[in-house]
Design an enzyme around this catalytic site. Structure first.
Site, mmCIF file in Angstrom:
data_model
loop_
_atom_site.group_PDB
_atom_site.id
_atom_site.type_symbol
_atom_site.label_atom_id
_atom_site.label_comp_id
_atom_site.label_asym_id
_atom_site.label_seq_id
_atom_site.Cartn_x
_atom_site.Cartn_y
_atom_site.Cartn_z
ATOM 1 N N HIS A 249 39.888 45.376 34.067
ATOM 2 C CA HIS A 249 38.794 45.613 34.385
ATOM 3 C C HIS A 249 38.318 45.612 35.908
ATOM 4 O O HIS A 249 39.526 44.833 36.819
ATOM 5 C CB HIS A 249 37.512 44.810 33.536
ATOM 6 C CG HIS A 249 38.266 42.880 34.107
ATOM 7 N ND1 HIS A 249 39.509 42.584 33.240
ATOM 8 C CD2 HIS A 249 37.744 42.793 34.323
ATOM 9 C CE1 HIS A 249 39.336 40.989 34.027
ATOM 10 N NE2 HIS A 249 38.472 40.734 34.371
ATOM 11 N N ASP A 251 35.252 43.375 38.536
ATOM 12 C CA ASP A 251 34.619 42.899 38.199
ATOM 13 C C ASP A 251 33.076 43.598 38.861
ATOM 14 O O ASP A 251 32.550 42.876 38.016
ATOM 15 C CB ASP A 251 34.624 41.446 39.524
ATOM 16 C CG ASP A 251 35.955 40.555 39.064
ATOM 17 O OD1 ASP A 251 36.119 40.914 37.824
ATOM 18 O OD2 ASP A 251 36.217 39.535 39.483
ATOM 19 N N HIS A 307 42.409 44.902 38.014
ATOM 20 C CA HIS A 307 43.522 44.019 37.577
ATOM 21 C C HIS A 307 43.274 43.105 35.821
ATOM 22 O O HIS A 307 42.128 43.987 35.004
ATOM 23 C CB HIS A 307 43.346 41.863 38.443
ATOM 24 C CG HIS A 307 42.035 41.904 38.027
ATOM 25 N ND1 HIS A 307 40.369 42.135 38.805
ATOM 26 C CD2 HIS A 307 41.237 40.703 36.549
ATOM 27 C CE1 HIS A 307 39.046 41.892 38.234
ATOM 28 N NE2 HIS A 307 39.706 41.035 37.168
ATOM 29 N N ARG A 317 46.492 27.549 28.926
ATOM 30 C CA ARG A 317 45.977 27.970 30.592
ATOM 31 C C ARG A 317 44.704 27.783 31.069
ATOM 32 O O ARG A 317 44.239 28.178 30.444
ATOM 33 C CB ARG A 317 46.281 29.979 30.271
ATOM 34 C CG ARG A 317 46.567 30.335 32.518
ATOM 35 C CD ARG A 317 46.709 31.737 31.381
ATOM 36 N NE ARG A 317 46.042 32.345 33.660
ATOM 37 C CZ ARG A 317 44.754 32.822 33.816
ATOM 38 N NH1 ARG A 317 44.242 32.145 32.812
ATOM 39 N NH2 ARG A 317 45.177 33.327 34.893
#
Length: 338
Positions: A249, A251, A307, A317
């Protein structure tokens, strides 16, 4: 995690000679027949070994074929046998073991910013991506992580991705979101302290200042924008589209207000979790950032920085996404513990 390779099936054991007929001590006809039988078996042995070799070859071929099929099935999901993203050639922009004071790669800006109102002295004219391990200390990252853990302990997604937004109050809960300030009321004061929120503001300000320095703009022209949130990712199967964090996607396309994006990592790649690397998808190759507690990754938010995040294969994470806009109308304030 990498699939466990099974050992190849063992081939048939070489047959033993077994108990033969009793051998006499004489040299008569019986002895000659026994000698003839031994010669007959000797003449048959080459054919037997060829048959056994053919069986072993077939077993080996089947095993290799199975491994190839397994690898192809994993590749359909974009993952190799050892859990590495397979979208082309991959270069590591920042290894977990690196200690980077400042690393910056300048790249041409996309045209995304032309379709939005421009703000002189803020809207990106110099684009790129940077990584620094010198803005936030590991100790501060650990303290920030504990804030995230306490907040997310109040809820959490049924799938593999949970978020906590201290600004809006959004918290993953099952397959939905709730406003933690309204949902839990005064209990919030047992979870967070004023010191927590003060640290959060200080960390945000230092990241904002560093971004402004790198891109040559005034930090006062940047405004915190939404969504800015903690994320917790693990290997649990996705239950809703909100859990599918791994899709590529941009941003600026997803959130029109974004001009500069930053991530503060709160856990360590290969120590706290496997998979989960941040990947810039460039035309010539992928550039990966391996998370490290206290590491800040930042970049301009347009299509020049397409990214994705790899799927987490084991462990947990933690990170916090802190986003900035040049449009004051899209700015938000720091969270306040009411």
């Amino acid at each position: 995690m990498a699939p466990q390779r099974r050992a190849l099936p063992r081939g048939p054991e070489s047959a033993g000679s077994g108990p033969g007929p009793a051998t006499g001590t004489g040299t008569g006809r019986g002895g000659r027949r026994h000698s003839s039988a031994r010669k007959g078996r000797s003449r048959q042995d080459p054919r037997g070994w060829r048959a056994k070799a053919a069986i072993l070859l077939l077993l080996f071929t089947a095993a290799v074929g199975g491994l190839v099929l397994w690898s192809r099935l994993l590749a359909q999901d974009g993952i190799s046998g050892d859990g590495i993203l397979q979208d082309g050639v991959t270069e590591v922009l920042a290894h977990r073991s690196d200690s980077l004071r400042d690393k910056f790669v300048e790249i041409p800006c996309s045209e995304d910013y032309d379709s939005h109102r421009r703000f002189e002295g803020c809207t990106p004219r110099r684009c790129g991506r940077g990584v620094s391990d010198a803005i936030i200390t590991r100790e501060e990252a650990e303290r920030i992580r504990r804030i995230a853990e306490r907040g997310l302990s109040l809820g959490g997604s049924d799938g593999g991705a949970s978020i906590l937004d201290l600004h809006s109050g959004a918290l993953s809960l099952g397959k939905h979101f709730v406003n933690l300030y309204r949902y839990f009321g005064d209990k919030i004061h047992d979870i967070f302290t004023e010191e927590d929120f003060a640290l959060y503001r200080d960390v945000r300000q230092r990241i904002q200042q560093r971004i402004a320095e790198v891109f040559g703009i005034n930090s006062s022209s940047m405004y915190l924008t939404k969504p800015t949130f903690f994320s917790r990712m693990n290997s649990t199967e996705a239950k809703t589209t909100h859990d599918e964090y791994w899709h590529p996607h941009v941003d600026k396309v997803t959130y029109g207000s974004f001009d500069y994006t930053s991530l503060l990592y709160l856990s360590d790649y290969t120590q706290d979790f496997g998979g989960g690397r941040f990947v810039f998808l460039d035309a010539d190759s992928n550039k990966t950032v391996e998370p490290r507690a206290g590491r800040v990754s930042f970049f301009t938010s347009g299509s020049e920085n397409l990214h994705r995040v790899e799927k987490v294969h084991w462990g947990t994470r933690f990170a916090i996404t802190i986003s900035f806009t040049c449009n004051p109308e899209h700015g938000i304030g720091d969270p306040v513990l009411g």
